[in-house]
Design a protein around this motif. Structure first.
Motif, PDB file in Angstrom:
ATOM      1  N   ARG A 175       7.696   5.551   6.410  1.00 20.75           N
ATOM      2  CA  ARG A 175       6.777   5.933   7.504  1.00 20.75           C
ATOM      3  C   ARG A 175       7.456   6.863   8.500  1.00 20.75           C
ATOM      4  NH1 ARG A 175       4.687   0.447   6.997  1.00 20.75           N
ATOM      5  NH2 ARG A 175       6.265  -0.230   8.511  1.00 20.75           N
ATOM      6  N   ARG A 190      -0.499   1.644  11.156  1.00 23.41           N
ATOM      7  CA  ARG A 190      -1.973   1.643  11.050  1.00 23.41           C
ATOM      8  C   ARG A 190      -2.489   2.693  10.076  1.00 23.41           C
ATOM      9  NH1 ARG A 190      -2.824   2.594  17.319  1.00 23.41           N
ATOM     10  NH2 ARG A 190      -1.150   4.040  16.743  1.00 23.41           N
ATOM     11  N   ALA A 191      -1.619   3.552   9.574  1.00 21.10           N
ATOM     12  CA  ALA A 191      -2.054   4.638   8.693  1.00 21.10           C
ATOM     13  C   ALA A 191      -2.651   4.074   7.405  1.00 21.10           C
ATOM     14  CB  ALA A 191      -0.882   5.550   8.365  1.00 21.10           C
ATOM     15  N   ASP A 192      -3.824   4.580   7.030  1.00 22.47           N
ATOM     16  CA  ASP A 192      -4.450   4.144   5.789  1.00 22.47           C
ATOM     17  C   ASP A 192      -3.984   5.036   4.634  1.00 22.47           C
ATOM     18  OD1 ASP A 192      -5.834   6.530   6.117  1.00 22.47           O
ATOM     19  OD2 ASP A 192      -7.755   5.578   6.569  1.00 22.47           O
ATOM     20  N   ALA A 193      -4.478   4.761   3.426  1.00 21.30           N
ATOM     21  CA  ALA A 193      -4.042   5.498   2.245  1.00 21.30           C
ATOM     22  C   ALA A 193      -4.302   6.996   2.384  1.00 21.30           C
ATOM     23  CB  ALA A 193      -4.738   4.947   1.006  1.00 21.30           C
ATOM     24  N   PRO A 236       0.813  -1.227   0.000  1.00 22.34           N
ATOM     25  CA  PRO A 236       0.000   0.000   0.000  1.00 22.34           C
ATOM     26  C   PRO A 236       0.842   1.271   0.000  1.00 22.34           C
ATOM     27  CG  PRO A 236      -0.870  -1.574   1.585  1.00 22.34           C
ATOM     28  CD  PRO A 236       0.447  -2.124   1.117  1.00 22.34           C
TER      29      PRO A 236
END
Length: 453
Positions: free
Chosen positions: A121, A129-132, A95
Motif C-alpha cells: 500500500r 480503505r482502497a477497494d480492488a 484482497p
C-alpha cells in the motif's frame, strides 16, 4: 503417460537420495492424482508423497504394501478448500493478493501478511480503505518490473509475471532437486525402534519454518512419530489458520533469538535435537549463528533441512517469496492461463511437493547418520521444484476434472484440542498398514514452553 512420468520422477528422487532402487518395490502402483492442469501436477504430487511414505516405511514393508490414494493426495494439496476452524472456513487470500495488470504486462502481488500488505500500500499510495478498483488503478500506472522492484525494496512481495525460460530451467535441472551434503564428522547415532509403532519415535525436530512447505515437512515428521517443536519469534505473529493447518502433532513456542538469554535456551534445545528445519533467509540465520555450517560445528550429528523460495546463492537466498510468486515468475502462470492472461496451478503444488520431498530427505539423512555418523544437510527451493514441474510432459489442455467439494470432504478429518475444533485434510502419507490419521491436534500458536516434552 502420467503414471510413467510419476514413476520416472520418483526413481530420480530415490537415486538422488542415494537410496536402493529395490526399495521402490514396497509401493503399490502409483495412482493418478485429480489435480487438472496443463503441467503434470499429478506426477509431482504423487511422486513426492510416495517418496515420503517410502522413506518412512521401506525397511518394514513387503512388496506392494504401501498403497497411496490419489483423491486423498489431491485433497491434501488443496487443503485450504476443506479447512474449517471451529466450523469457520479460513480467509485464505488477502484482497491485495493476486494478478493485476501493470502498464506493460502483469504482476502478482502477495499481501496475506499484514506487513507485506502495508508495504504494498505504501508503494502504491493507497490506504486500507482502497477497494480492488482503486488498487488496480494504482498498479496500472507502473511498469511490471519497476513495481516489483519498488515493492520488494519496501519489504513487500510482488513479482512481474514472466514467460517460461526453457534454457534457464534446463540449467536448474542440471542441479539436484534435493541437494544433500555431509557437513562434518560425528559418531553414528542409533535409533532404537523396538516396540515403536511409528518409525520416527524418539527423534526430536526443531521447526523454524512458516507458511506451507516447511510446515508440511515437519507435520509429516510428527505424523511419523517425531517430537516436533516449532519455534517462532514473537513478532510478526503467524496467520492463525495457517499455523493450525500446518500444526497437527506439533508443539509451538516463542523465543526471541536476538535476546542472549533466549538464544541460550534455544541452544539447549539444539543440544537435544536430532534435526532442525530452517525456512528463514540465510543472512538472518547467519546473524543468529544458525547457518547450517555453524550448526554442524556446534552440534555435531545434527541433520539440517533448509528451504528457500528462489535458491541459495547470495542474491536468490535473500529474496523472499511464496509458491504463488514462484509460479508467476517461473512461467507457470502463463502456461496455465489463457493467451496474455496468467493463471495458476490447481494447488500450491510447489510448496506441498517440496515439503514432502524434504521430509523424505530428512528421514534418509537420519538413517544415514545412524549408519555412517556425520552431520548432514538437505536443501530445496521452490524455484528448483518449479523447474522440475516445467520439465515434465504436459497437456495441450488441462486434464480430467478435479474433485468436487463432496469428494474432498470425504478425505478430511476432525481434530480437537486447546486450539478448538479443526476440520483439515487427512494425511496423504500411507504406511504398510494403510492410510494414516493425525495423531494429535495442533496447539495454539506460541502456547507451549520452549522445552522438550
Amino acid at each position: 503417460m502420467a503414471r510413467e512420468a510419476a514413476d520416472r520422477l520418483l526413481a530420480r528422487v530415490w537415486a538422488a537420495l542415494g537410496r536402493d532402487s529395490a526399495e521402490l518395490a514396497a509401493l503399490a502402483p502409483l495412482p493418478e492424482v485429480p489435480l487438472p492442469a496443463r503441467l503434470d501436477v499429478s506426477s509431482l504430487a504423487v511422486a513426492s508423497v510416495a517418496a515420503a511414505s517410502l522413506a518412512a516405511w521401506s525397511t518394514d514393508a513387503t512388496p506392494g504394501t504401501i498403497a497411496l490414494d490419489g483423491a486423498r493426495i489431491a485433497t491434501a494439496f488443496q487443503s485450504e478448500r476443506v479447512a474449517r476452524f471451529d466450523g469457520v472456513p479460513p480467509s485464505v487470500w488477502s484482497p491485495l493478493s493476486g494478478f493485476r495488470r501493470a502498464r506493460d504486462g502483469w504482476v502478482r502481488t502477495h499481501g496475506n501478511y499484514p506487513h507485506h500488505a502495508a508495504a504494498l500500500r505504501r508503494v502504491l499510495g493507497v490506504d486500507e480503505r482502497a477497494d480492488a478498483a482503486a488498487i488496480d488503478a494504482a498498479v496500472v500506472r507502473w511498469s511490471a518490473a519497476a513495481l516489483a522492484e519498488a515493492v520488494t525494496r519496501a519489504g513487500g512481495m510482488c513479482v512481474a509475471v514472466e514467460v517460461e525460460d526453457p534454457s534457464l530451467d534446463r540449467e536448474l535441472r542440471r542441479h539436484p532437486l534435493i541437494e544433500s551434503s555431509r557437513l562434518g564428522d560425528a559418531e553414528p547415532v542409533a535409533t532404537n525402534r523396538s516396540g515403536h509403532d511409528r518409525p520416527l519415535e524418539g527423534i526430536r525436530v526443531l521447526d523454524l519454518t512458516r507458511v506451507i512447505a516447511g510446515p508440511v515437512a515437519t507435520r509429516t515428521l510428527a505424523l511419523l512419530g517425531a517430537e516436533v517443536l516449532r519455534i517462532d519469534p514473537p513478532s510478526p505473529p503467524e496467520l492463525e489458520w495457517q499455523h493450525l493447518e500446518g500444526g497437527p502433532g506439533k508443539r509451538s513456542a516463542l523465543l526471541d533469538l536476538r535476546s542472549a538469554d533466549e538464544a541460550e535456551r534455544f541452544d539447549d534445545l539444539l543440544a537435544g535435537a536430532d534435526a532442525i528445519v530452517l525456512g528463514y533467509r540465510p543472512a538472518s540465520l547467519g546473524r543468529l549463528g544458525l547457518s547450517p555450517e555453524d550448526l554442524a560445528v556446534r552440534h555435531p550429528g545434527l541433520v539440517i533441512g533448509q528451504l528457500a523460495a528462489w535458491g541459495f546463492d547470495d542474491a536468490a537466498g535473500e529474496r523472499g517469496g511464496f509458491d504463488s510468486l514462484v509460479q508467476a515468475s517461473s512461467g507457470i502462470a502463463f502456461v496455465e492461463g489463457a493467451p496474455d492472461t496468467p493463471g495458476a496451478l490447481p494447488a500450491q503444488a510447489l510448496d506441498h511437493a517440496t515439503g514432502y520431498l524434504l521430509a523424505a530427505a530428512i528421514m534418509t539423512l537420519l538413517r544415514r547418520r545412524s549408519i555412517d555418523g556425520g552431520s548432514w544437510l538437505a536443501r530445496m527451493s521452490l524455484r528448483r521444484t518449479a523447474a522440475e514441474l516445467l520439465g515434465l510432459p504436459r497437456r495441450v489442455e488441462p486434464g480430467p476434472a478435479g474433485l468436487d467439494d463432496a469428494a474432498r470432504e470425504s478425505h478430511a478429518g476432525t481434530v480437537s484440542g486447546l486450539a478448538g475444533v479443526q476440520r483439515i485434510a487427512a494425511p496423504a502419507i500411507a504406511s504398510p498398514d494403510g492410510l494414516m490419521r493425525w495423531s494429535a491436534p495442533p496447539h495454539p500458536w506460541g502456547s507451549d514452553r520452549p522445552s522438550w516434552a
